[in-house]
Scaffold this motif. Structure first.
Motif, PDB file in Angstrom:
ATOM      1  N   VAL A   1      -1.597   8.757   5.740  1.00  0.00           N
ATOM      2  CA  VAL A   1      -2.749   7.920   6.083  1.00  0.00           C
ATOM      3  C   VAL A   1      -2.440   6.474   5.703  1.00  0.00           C
ATOM      4  CG1 VAL A   1      -4.440   9.795   5.843  1.00  0.00           C
ATOM      5  CG2 VAL A   1      -3.914   8.353   3.866  1.00  0.00           C
ATOM      6  N   PRO A   2      -3.156   5.535   6.306  1.00  0.00           N
ATOM      7  CA  PRO A   2      -2.935   4.125   5.959  1.00  0.00           C
ATOM      8  C   PRO A   2      -3.317   3.830   4.504  1.00  0.00           C
ATOM      9  CG  PRO A   2      -4.215   4.334   7.995  1.00  0.00           C
ATOM     10  CD  PRO A   2      -4.120   5.704   7.389  1.00  0.00           C
ATOM     11  N   LEU A   3      -2.692   2.797   3.967  1.00  0.00           N
ATOM     12  CA  LEU A   3      -2.964   2.332   2.609  1.00  0.00           C
ATOM     13  C   LEU A   3      -3.335   0.860   2.675  1.00  0.00           C
ATOM     14  CD1 LEU A   3      -2.812   2.755  -0.511  1.00  0.00           C
ATOM     15  CD2 LEU A   3      -0.405   2.093  -0.344  1.00  0.00           C
ATOM     16  N   GLU A   4      -4.426   0.487   2.029  1.00  0.00           N
ATOM     17  CA  GLU A   4      -4.863  -0.904   2.001  1.00  0.00           C
ATOM     18  C   GLU A   4      -5.088  -1.345   0.566  1.00  0.00           C
ATOM     19  OE1 GLU A   4      -8.403  -1.412   4.331  1.00  0.00           O
ATOM     20  OE2 GLU A   4      -7.439  -0.709   6.166  1.00  0.00           O
TER      21      GLU A   4
ATOM     22  N   ALA B   1      10.553  -5.673  -4.428  1.00  0.00           N
ATOM     23  CA  ALA B   1      10.796  -6.271  -3.115  1.00  0.00           C
ATOM     24  C   ALA B   1      10.676  -5.256  -1.983  1.00  0.00           C
ATOM     25  CB  ALA B   1      12.178  -6.902  -3.093  1.00  0.00           C
ATOM     26  N   ASP B   2      10.240  -4.023  -2.279  1.00  0.00           N
ATOM     27  CA  ASP B   2      10.198  -2.965  -1.276  1.00  0.00           C
ATOM     28  C   ASP B   2       8.826  -2.293  -1.188  1.00  0.00           C
ATOM     29  OD1 ASP B   2      11.294  -1.311   0.691  1.00  0.00           O
ATOM     30  OD2 ASP B   2      11.943   0.184  -0.783  1.00  0.00           O
ATOM     31  N   PRO B   3       7.774  -3.039  -0.781  1.00  0.00           N
ATOM     32  CA  PRO B   3       6.453  -2.407  -0.636  1.00  0.00           C
ATOM     33  C   PRO B   3       6.456  -1.445   0.550  1.00  0.00           C
ATOM     34  CG  PRO B   3       6.373  -4.639   0.192  1.00  0.00           C
ATOM     35  CD  PRO B   3       7.742  -4.453  -0.408  1.00  0.00           C
ATOM     36  N   PRO B   4       5.543  -0.496   0.569  1.00  0.00           N
ATOM     37  CA  PRO B   4       5.458   0.408   1.721  1.00  0.00           C
ATOM     38  C   PRO B   4       5.285  -0.395   3.020  1.00  0.00           C
ATOM     39  CG  PRO B   4       4.032   1.162  -0.049  1.00  0.00           C
ATOM     40  CD  PRO B   4       4.543  -0.189  -0.448  1.00  0.00           C
ATOM     41  N   ALA B   5       5.960   0.026   4.052  1.00  0.00           N
ATOM     42  CA  ALA B   5       5.960  -0.714   5.320  1.00  0.00           C
ATOM     43  C   ALA B   5       4.561  -0.839   5.910  1.00  0.00           C
ATOM     44  CB  ALA B   5       6.895  -0.042   6.315  1.00  0.00           C
ATOM     45  N   ALA B   6       3.750   0.186   5.769  1.00  0.00           N
ATOM     46  CA  ALA B   6       2.431   0.186   6.395  1.00  0.00           C
ATOM     47  C   ALA B   6       1.316  -0.271   5.455  1.00  0.00           C
ATOM     48  CB  ALA B   6       2.117   1.585   6.924  1.00  0.00           C
ATOM     49  N   LEU B   7       1.677  -0.944   4.385  1.00  0.00           N
ATOM     50  CA  LEU B   7       0.673  -1.397   3.420  1.00  0.00           C
ATOM     51  C   LEU B   7      -0.156  -2.530   4.007  1.00  0.00           C
ATOM     52  CD1 LEU B   7      -0.539  -1.423   0.539  1.00  0.00           C
ATOM     53  CD2 LEU B   7       1.286  -3.020  -0.084  1.00  0.00           C
ATOM     54  N   GLY B   8      -1.462  -2.307   4.100  1.00  0.00           N
ATOM     55  CA  GLY B   8      -2.372  -3.366   4.525  1.00  0.00           C
ATOM     56  C   GLY B   8      -2.805  -4.179   3.324  1.00  0.00           C
TER      57      GLY B   8
ATOM     58  N   ARG C   1       1.726   6.848  -3.235  1.00  0.00           N
ATOM     59  CA  ARG C   1       2.266   8.210  -3.167  1.00  0.00           C
ATOM     60  C   ARG C   1       1.317   9.131  -2.403  1.00  0.00           C
ATOM     61  NH1 ARG C   1       3.594   6.813  -8.506  1.00  0.00           N
ATOM     62  NH2 ARG C   1       1.904   8.058  -9.371  1.00  0.00           N
ATOM     63  N   LEU C   2       0.023   9.001  -2.661  1.00  0.00           N
ATOM     64  CA  LEU C   2      -0.961   9.820  -1.952  1.00  0.00           C
ATOM     65  C   LEU C   2      -0.984   9.510  -0.461  1.00  0.00           C
ATOM     66  CD1 LEU C   2      -4.032   9.727  -4.377  1.00  0.00           C
ATOM     67  CD2 LEU C   2      -2.641  11.714  -3.788  1.00  0.00           C
ATOM     68  N   ALA C   3      -0.998   8.234  -0.118  1.00  0.00           N
ATOM     69  CA  ALA C   3      -1.039   7.839   1.293  1.00  0.00           C
ATOM     70  C   ALA C   3       0.190   8.354   2.031  1.00  0.00           C
ATOM     71  CB  ALA C   3      -1.150   6.321   1.412  1.00  0.00           C
TER      72      ALA C   3
ATOM     73  N   ALA D   1      -9.284  12.962   3.698  1.00  0.00           N
ATOM     74  CA  ALA D   1      -8.634  11.723   4.141  1.00  0.00           C
ATOM     75  C   ALA D   1      -7.539  11.995   5.162  1.00  0.00           C
ATOM     76  CB  ALA D   1      -8.054  10.970   2.941  1.00  0.00           C
ATOM     77  N   ALA D   2      -6.761  13.053   4.979  1.00  0.00           N
ATOM     78  CA  ALA D   2      -5.656  13.339   5.890  1.00  0.00           C
ATOM     79  C   ALA D   2      -6.162  13.731   7.269  1.00  0.00           C
ATOM     80  CB  ALA D   2      -4.772  14.441   5.315  1.00  0.00           C
ATOM     81  N   GLU D   3      -7.245  14.514   7.330  1.00  0.00           N
ATOM     82  CA  GLU D   3      -7.787  14.936   8.617  1.00  0.00           C
ATOM     83  C   GLU D   3      -8.426  13.779   9.369  1.00  0.00           C
ATOM     84  OE1 GLU D   3     -10.416  17.967   7.305  1.00  0.00           O
ATOM     85  OE2 GLU D   3      -8.905  19.536   7.361  1.00  0.00           O
ATOM     86  N   SER D   4      -9.047  12.861   8.658  1.00  0.00           N
ATOM     87  CA  SER D   4      -9.778  11.784   9.309  1.00  0.00           C
ATOM     88  C   SER D   4      -8.886  10.608   9.685  1.00  0.00           C
ATOM     89  CB  SER D   4     -10.888  11.273   8.389  1.00  0.00           C
ATOM     90  OG  SER D   4     -10.326  10.570   7.292  1.00  0.00           O
ATOM     91  N   GLY D   5      -7.744  10.472   9.017  1.00  0.00           N
ATOM     92  CA  GLY D   5      -6.889   9.316   9.238  1.00  0.00           C
ATOM     93  C   GLY D   5      -7.451   8.045   8.634  1.00  0.00           C
ATOM     94  N   GLN D   6      -8.533   8.174   7.873  1.00  0.00           N
ATOM     95  CA  GLN D   6      -9.123   7.006   7.227  1.00  0.00           C
ATOM     96  C   GLN D   6      -8.204   6.521   6.116  1.00  0.00           C
ATOM     97  OE1 GLN D   6     -12.897   8.957   6.305  1.00  0.00           O
ATOM     98  NE2 GLN D   6     -13.909   7.377   7.526  1.00  0.00           N
ATOM     99  N   PRO D   7      -8.191   5.209   5.878  1.00  0.00           N
ATOM    100  CA  PRO D   7      -7.264   4.666   4.881  1.00  0.00           C
ATOM    101  C   PRO D   7      -7.653   5.010   3.447  1.00  0.00           C
ATOM    102  CG  PRO D   7      -8.748   2.956   5.626  1.00  0.00           C
ATOM    103  CD  PRO D   7      -9.012   4.171   6.491  1.00  0.00           C
ATOM    104  N   ILE D   8      -6.664   4.975   2.613  1.00  0.00           N
ATOM    105  CA  ILE D   8      -6.891   4.961   1.170  1.00  0.00           C
ATOM    106  C   ILE D   8      -6.963   3.491   0.798  1.00  0.00           C
ATOM    107  CG2 ILE D   8      -5.906   5.439  -1.098  1.00  0.00           C
ATOM    108  CD1 ILE D   8      -4.633   7.962   0.108  1.00  0.00           C
ATOM    109  N   ILE D   9      -8.081   3.095   0.218  1.00  0.00           N
ATOM    110  CA  ILE D   9      -8.284   1.714  -0.202  1.00  0.00           C
ATOM    111  C   ILE D   9      -8.076   1.635  -1.707  1.00  0.00           C
ATOM    112  CG2 ILE D   9      -9.958  -0.161  -0.444  1.00  0.00           C
ATOM    113  CD1 ILE D   9     -11.229   0.760   2.168  1.00  0.00           C
ATOM    114  N   VAL D  10      -7.304   0.638  -2.132  1.00  0.00           N
ATOM    115  CA  VAL D  10      -7.046   0.441  -3.554  1.00  0.00           C
ATOM    116  C   VAL D  10      -7.589  -0.916  -3.958  1.00  0.00           C
ATOM    117  CG1 VAL D  10      -5.315   0.450  -5.377  1.00  0.00           C
ATOM    118  CG2 VAL D  10      -4.879   1.689  -3.256  1.00  0.00           C
TER     119      VAL D  10
END
Length: 147
Positions: free
Chosen positions: A36-39, A78-85, A29-31, A3-12
């Motif tokens: 990598v992006p988190l969705e 009130a503090d989700p990760p900034a890049a959370l999709g 935590r993993l993202a 996942a880190a090499e590809s830059g593909q998101p972690i989907i939850v």
């Protein structure tokens, strides 16, 4: 390639259950560690026995959006990760998540959602995704289940 090499998101996959809240926290935590992006994804569908009258006063799609927001708030306050999709997708849950896994670096799920039989270690969605997803699948057991 991981996942880190590809830059593909972690989907939850989230459904509002405590197990999915734990999965979302773990995936964040993993993202962050992998940069990598988190969705966070909620999948919804019309109930099989929905009547036209019920559908005029209730929207499963709106409920899915509310569930997504509530799950994110439960996980991060009130503090989700900034890049959370955030995505809400219509369809049957397991096949939809399996389809989404094709573009993911990892799919993270709670071990049990709201439905089914309480005594099972894995729910039907997490079992199907573990068998058929196109990417690695991490199934997170909540602390209550581990005990």
């Amino acid at each position: 390639m991981d996942a880190a090499e590809s830059g593909q998101p972690i989907i939850v996959g989230v459904d509002g259950s405590e197990s999915s809240v734990d999965a979302l926290r773990h995936a964040a935590r993993l993202a962050s560690a992998l940069a990598v992006p988190l969705e966070a994804v909620v999948v919804w569908s019309y109930p099989p026995l929905a009547t036209a009258g019920a559908m005029q006063t209730w929207s499963p799609e709106q409920e899915a959006h509310a569930t997504l927001d509530a799950t994110i708030t439960s996980a991060f306050g009130a503090d989700p990760p900034a890049a959370l999709g955030r995505r809400v997708i219509a369809g049957p849950t397991a096949p939809t998540l399996i389809r989404e896994s094709a573009g993911a670096g990892m799919l993270v799920l709670g071990s049990r959602g709201h439905g089914g039989f309480v005594g099972l270690l894995l729910g039907s969605v997490s079992t199907a995704c573990a068998q058929y997803a196109s990417c690695p699948v991490l199934i997170v057991h909540s602390p209550q289940q581990a005990a």
